[in-house]
Design an enzyme around this catalytic site. Sequence first.
Site, PDB file in Angstrom:
ATOM      1  N   ASN A 155     -12.620  -0.136  -5.284  1.00  0.00           N
ATOM      2  CA  ASN A 155     -12.396  -0.287  -6.743  1.00  0.00           C
ATOM      3  C   ASN A 155     -13.427  -0.834  -7.281  1.00  0.00           C
ATOM      4  O   ASN A 155     -13.951  -2.015  -7.193  1.00  0.00           O
ATOM      5  CB  ASN A 155     -10.998  -1.506  -6.778  1.00  0.00           C
TER       6      ASN A 155
ATOM      7  N   CYS B   5      -6.051  -4.711  -8.115  1.00  0.00           N
ATOM      8  CA  CYS B   5      -5.988  -4.249  -6.792  1.00  0.00           C
ATOM      9  C   CYS B   5      -5.690  -5.476  -5.830  1.00  0.00           C
ATOM     10  O   CYS B   5      -5.023  -5.382  -4.606  1.00  0.00           O
ATOM     11  CB  CYS B   5      -7.207  -3.554  -5.940  1.00  0.00           C
ATOM     12  N   HIS B   6      -5.787  -6.764  -6.283  1.00  0.00           N
ATOM     13  CA  HIS B   6      -5.610  -7.910  -5.344  1.00  0.00           C
ATOM     14  C   HIS B   6      -4.138  -7.999  -5.334  1.00  0.00           C
ATOM     15  O   HIS B   6      -3.480  -8.775  -4.727  1.00  0.00           O
ATOM     16  CB  HIS B   6      -6.019  -9.140  -6.208  1.00  0.00           C
TER      17      HIS B   6
ATOM     18  N   TYR C 153       0.665  -1.262  -0.073  1.00  0.00           N
ATOM     19  CA  TYR C 153       0.083  -0.056   0.137  1.00  0.00           C
ATOM     20  C   TYR C 153       0.806   1.329   0.140  1.00  0.00           C
ATOM     21  O   TYR C 153       0.594   2.245  -0.678  1.00  0.00           O
ATOM     22  CB  TYR C 153      -0.900  -0.034   1.056  1.00  0.00           C
TER      23      TYR C 153
ATOM     24  N   GLU D 171      -1.712 -16.361 -10.242  1.00  0.00           N
ATOM     25  CA  GLU D 171      -0.704 -15.498 -10.908  1.00  0.00           C
ATOM     26  C   GLU D 171       0.698 -16.233 -10.750  1.00  0.00           C
ATOM     27  O   GLU D 171       1.416 -16.178 -11.707  1.00  0.00           O
ATOM     28  CB  GLU D 171      -0.883 -14.182 -10.747  1.00  0.00           C
TER      29      GLU D 171
END
Lengths: 202, 166
Positions: A164, A172-173, A141, A199
């Site tokens: 979001n 945003c993840h 962040y 991912e």
Amino acid sequence: MTDLLEPTRSPDARLTAAQARRLHDRLVRVAAAEGLLEIAYRRIDSPVGSLLLAATPIGLVRVAFAAEDHDAVLHHLAQAVSPRILEAPAALDEVVAQLDDYFAGRRRSFELAVDLRLARGFRRAVLEQLPSIGYGHTASYADIAAAAGNPRAVRAVGTACARNPLPLVVPCHRVVRSDGTIGQYLGGTDAKQTLLALERAA
Amino acid sequence: MRPFEDVVTDEGPVVWRVCRSLLGPADAEDAWSETFLAALRAYPGLPPGSNVRGWLTTIAYRKAIDVLRADARRPVPHAVPPEPPPALPPASATDHGELADALRRLPPKQQACVVLRHLADLPYDTIAGQLGISTAAARRNAADGLAALRRNPTLRPHPDLEPARP
């Protein structure tokens, strides 16, 4: 109601489900042609649960998890954008195709027109930074606060991510806590874990 | 303001009933579509707290009348061949087409009030507001229209018809 008018309620006069679908399709088609379809939406199932996808003529305007309550999201869109909202699945075909590829590990970034009107000011500046975090990577962040031009606004970055309007597509993840724990997510921490694992594996 | 999709879901069937009361299935589909397209156009400007069903079913009634007028203007009245008469009409039910014919022959105010009261199930004060007439006039026109339908010889006699709900 008198029995004299009963024939108008007989089964052969009633709107059948097939007819209702056909009329609905026709309404969507004509409304789009006349520029009256201001929000098209669709619901899909995904590895992170049921998703609501909504688009304006500009682009994708909202992706919502089941936890956000899809009906509440549609009501909010009616107030914030336009009540001219219809379920129009075909309008979201390209979005669904790209999401399918993403969930299958075949796609690393989205090439979609987006409409970011639901995020303004610093929140929007934060969202515009997020695509710079590469697929399979994370940022804190604090990193994003600095990148968005306000290093002390760490908490505001958290708020921007929590609100979001386009999760998944605006990643945003990939924003996690400085201590390495994953932090909150509007789709739930399980969904965030699922996406980060997806991912990492792909 | 509700998403328009919810309005289509909730009011689609009653709009269909209104269209179908005066029209055959194909024309009713046109009137239904015209109704929701016109409603979608006007929807963002609908005053808060409006009676959405009253508003929509009144549009539907007017669109059905438009379709009837357009049909009447066509040089060939009906492209569809007339249906053969049934060998034995059912003793217990009036045919939907006969009822539509009878409704079409009512004077406009009576027709509007019968359709909006008995097909759209609107209360008289809503009908009055939609048509710009008094509640008493709406009630009287609905009653007169229903009485005319009862006298119509093509509809089955109803010696024990219940009176219309207040």
